[in-house]
Design a protein around this motif. Structure first.
Motif, PDB file in Angstrom:
ATOM      1  N   SER A 137      29.915 123.081  -3.402  1.00 37.73           N
ATOM      2  CA  SER A 137      30.724 124.427  -2.578  1.00 37.73           C
ATOM      3  C   SER A 137      32.121 124.230  -2.765  1.00 37.73           C
ATOM      4  N   LEU A 138      32.711 123.127  -3.174  1.00 37.04           N
ATOM      5  CA  LEU A 138      34.199 123.469  -3.493  1.00 37.04           C
ATOM      6  C   LEU A 138      34.542 122.749  -5.102  1.00 37.04           C
ATOM      7  N   ARG A 139      33.903 122.705  -6.186  1.00 33.05           N
ATOM      8  CA  ARG A 139      33.819 121.912  -7.188  1.00 33.05           C
ATOM      9  C   ARG A 139      34.691 122.892  -8.132  1.00 33.05           C
ATOM     10  N   LEU A 140      34.573 123.800  -7.945  1.00 35.44           N
ATOM     11  CA  LEU A 140      35.196 125.196  -9.049  1.00 35.44           C
ATOM     12  C   LEU A 140      37.071 125.336  -8.636  1.00 35.44           C
ATOM     13  N   ASP A 141      37.381 125.453  -7.335  1.00 31.92           N
ATOM     14  CA  ASP A 141      38.669 125.346  -6.763  1.00 31.92           C
ATOM     15  C   ASP A 141      39.477 123.740  -6.713  1.00 31.92           C
ATOM     16  N   TYR A 142      38.654 122.611  -6.658  1.00 33.82           N
ATOM     17  CA  TYR A 142      39.454 121.684  -6.514  1.00 33.82           C
ATOM     18  C   TYR A 142      38.633 120.775  -7.138  1.00 33.82           C
ATOM     19  N   GLN A 143      38.789 119.559  -7.328  1.00 35.92           N
ATOM     20  CA  GLN A 143      38.568 118.431  -8.045  1.00 35.92           C
ATOM     21  C   GLN A 143      37.926 117.405  -7.089  1.00 35.92           C
ATOM     22  N   ILE A 144      36.455 116.695  -6.880  1.00 34.23           N
ATOM     23  CA  ILE A 144      35.603 116.727  -5.557  1.00 34.23           C
ATOM     24  C   ILE A 144      35.542 115.348  -5.887  1.00 34.23           C
ATOM     25  N   LEU A 145      36.144 113.790  -5.707  1.00 30.01           N
ATOM     26  CA  LEU A 145      35.324 112.579  -5.929  1.00 30.01           C
ATOM     27  C   LEU A 145      34.645 111.734  -4.143  1.00 30.01           C
ATOM     28  N   THR A 146      33.232 111.526  -4.504  1.00 31.08           N
ATOM     29  CA  THR A 146      32.994 110.902  -3.538  1.00 31.08           C
ATOM     30  C   THR A 146      32.349 109.852  -3.538  1.00 31.08           C
ATOM     31  N   ALA A 147      32.248 109.444  -2.398  1.00 31.71           N
ATOM     32  CA  ALA A 147      31.827 107.828  -2.110  1.00 31.71           C
ATOM     33  C   ALA A 147      31.687 107.625  -1.080  1.00 31.71           C
ATOM     34  N   VAL A 148      30.085 106.311  -0.667  1.00 34.28           N
ATOM     35  CA  VAL A 148      28.955 106.801  -0.341  1.00 34.28           C
ATOM     36  C   VAL A 148      29.522 105.347   0.357  1.00 34.28           C
ATOM     37  N   ASN A 149      30.304 104.776   0.540  1.00 32.90           N
ATOM     38  CA  ASN A 149      31.263 103.774   1.691  1.00 32.90           C
ATOM     39  C   ASN A 149      32.421 103.398   0.897  1.00 32.90           C
ATOM     40  N   VAL A 150      32.574 102.920   2.369  1.00 28.81           N
ATOM     41  CA  VAL A 150      34.859 102.548   2.181  1.00 28.81           C
ATOM     42  C   VAL A 150      34.606 101.223   1.313  1.00 28.81           C
ATOM     43  N   PRO A 151      34.177 100.738   0.289  1.00 30.25           N
ATOM     44  CA  PRO A 151      35.172  99.591  -0.874  1.00 30.25           C
ATOM     45  C   PRO A 151      34.645 100.816  -1.523  1.00 30.25           C
ATOM     46  N   GLN A 152      33.781 101.435  -1.953  1.00 30.27           N
ATOM     47  CA  GLN A 152      33.872 102.761  -3.329  1.00 30.27           C
ATOM     48  C   GLN A 152      34.658 103.486  -2.998  1.00 30.27           C
ATOM     49  N   ALA A 153      35.321 103.771  -1.555  1.00 31.61           N
ATOM     50  CA  ALA A 153      36.238 105.307  -1.339  1.00 31.61           C
ATOM     51  C   ALA A 153      37.314 104.108  -2.177  1.00 31.61           C
ATOM     52  N   ILE A 154      37.658 102.910  -2.138  1.00 34.71           N
ATOM     53  CA  ILE A 154      38.695 101.943  -2.138  1.00 34.71           C
ATOM     54  C   ILE A 154      39.118 101.834  -3.372  1.00 34.71           C
ATOM     55  N   ILE A 155      37.747 102.012  -4.612  1.00 38.34           N
ATOM     56  CA  ILE A 155      38.165 101.742  -5.438  1.00 38.34           C
ATOM     57  C   ILE A 155      38.812 103.261  -6.079  1.00 38.34           C
ATOM     58  N   ILE A 156      38.552 103.844  -5.872  1.00 38.51           N
ATOM     59  CA  ILE A 156      38.658 105.897  -6.019  1.00 38.51           C
ATOM     60  C   ILE A 156      39.795 105.944  -5.701  1.00 38.51           C
ATOM     61  N   LEU A 157      40.918 105.701  -4.806  1.00 42.56           N
ATOM     62  CA  LEU A 157      41.874 105.674  -4.018  1.00 42.56           C
ATOM     63  C   LEU A 157      42.373 104.836  -5.322  1.00 42.56           C
ATOM     64  N   ASN A 158      42.117 104.019  -5.320  1.00 41.84           N
ATOM     65  CA  ASN A 158      43.340 103.008  -6.504  1.00 41.84           C
ATOM     66  C   ASN A 158      43.050 103.668  -8.015  1.00 41.84           C
TER      67      ASN A 158
END
Length: 361
Positions: free
Chosen positions: A23-44
């Motif tokens: 829904s949002l990929r055309l206007d924003y750069q969307i990154l996704t994570a299925v759990n918290v450890p993966q989210a922390i890696i992406i934030l880093n």
């Protein structure tokens, strides 16, 4: 075209991530994570992420716990909770622990998400600007503290010397002794004058605008040569200047002269008094629209641990000569205005070489 805002969405249900991104990929750069450890890696890996959406109900670690964790480790991204539940305790925890920006109910509407992103981005930009201003304010506060100390030390010191000499002179009738007192007063006045001139250079550099003209380095150096030639004779220092200018060079005369004057001043000031072969050498070469200036001395040198700090405001690396602490800071500020660079090589009790490179403007 402006770069897309980076957004991270954390949810343990893959279909929610797919729908969000689609829904949002055309206007924003969307990154996704299925759990918290993966989210922390992406934030880093992506410190420029501005907004983080997270589902509250996830196995292992809830959205509240996740936001509480990144509140300390990644404070800049704006935190938004997605939840299908109206659990008052979760809302309270999210506000108190996770310091969230707002809630969005699931199933979400695209308009609600876009509105939340827009508000969050404005909040992010405001916080970023505030952080920059706070850093600038802290820097100004630190400089003000140093300035207050410098004023008390570098202005009151020479004034105390003058007052002391006047008090002694009032009790002296011998002409030779009086001359000695006048000599001491003259030294104090010269120190005070040098400090005032350094402050003037400092504020001129901070506020002044560039005035570009054609630069003849022979003329720039000639104005200083007479002063330092006399100083060289008085202190038994060999003073040598070599200039080779190939082509037209454009820059701002005032900061250029300041650079030359401060580097030469230091080269003479910090000579090794016990050395029998004292020397100062300045080499100026202009080639391919770049000016390279080297000032070499046989001075007392600089400790390796001090080299990284000598360009800081009010820093003094040597106690043998009392300086204002403005000189090399002003050199660095002048070079910043001229897009120049400076390198230092120094060996204790053998001497120092400053190498400056400045591009033509």
């Amino acid at each position: 075209m402006s770069e897309k805002i980076k957004i991270l969405y954390v949810d343990d249900e893959p279909e929610n991530l797919v729908g969000f991104k689609a829904s949002l990929r055309l206007d924003y750069q969307i990154l996704t994570a299925v759990n918290v450890p993966q989210a922390i890696i992406i934030l880093n890996e992506h410190p420029e992420i501005r907004v983080v959406f997270c589902d509250q109900r996830m196995p292992g670690k809830s959205g509240v716990d996740f936001f509480e964790e990144i509140r300390m480790s990644h404070p800049l991204p704006v935190r938004i909770m997605l939840t299908a539940y109206t659990d008052v305790e979760s809302i309270i925890d999210a506000i108190n622990k996770g310091n969230i920006f707002r809630f969005v109910k699931k199933p979400w509407m695209e308009a609600d998400i876009i509105g939340a992103i827009d508000e969050a981005n404005k909040f992010y930009m405001a916080n970023s600007m505030l952080s920059i201003k706070n850093d600038e304010l802290q820097k100004a506060y630190n400089e003000l503290n140093k300035f207050a100390y410098s004023v008390s030390h570098d202005i009151r010191g020479p004034l105390s010397g003058i007052l002391g000499a006047i008090n002694l002179a009032s009790e002296i009738s011998d002409i030779e002794e009086m001359k000695k007192m006048l000599f001491l007063m003259g030294k104090s006045v010269n120190k005070l004058d040098a400090y005032v001139l350094s402050m003037h250079d400092y504020y001129s550099l901070q506020r002044g605008e560039l005035k570009i003209t054609e630069i003849d380095f022979n003329k720039v150096v000639d104005e200083l040569k007479a002063i330092y030639t006399v100083l060289a004779k008085i202190n038994n220092v060999t003073f040598d200047i070599k200039i080779n200018q190939d082509g037209v060079f454009r820059s701002d005369y005032a900061p250029l002269r300041l650079i030359f004057n401060n580097l030469l001043s230091n080269a003479f000031k910090y000579q090794d008094r016990d050395s029998k072969n004292k020397s100062v050498e300045m080499i100026v070469e202009v080639k391919d629209n770049v000016a390279t200036i080297q000032v070499k001395d046989t001075g007392v040198g600089i400790l390796g641990s001090h080299v990284g700090e000598i360009f800081n405001l009010f820093y003094r690396s040597n106690s043998l000569e009392v300086g204002s602490g403005f000189g090399l800071y002003n050199v660095k500020s002048a070079l910043s205005k001229l897009n120049g660079q400076i390198e230092v090589q120094s060996v204790l009790h053998q001497g120092t070489t400053f190498k400056v490179t400045i591009p033509s403007i």
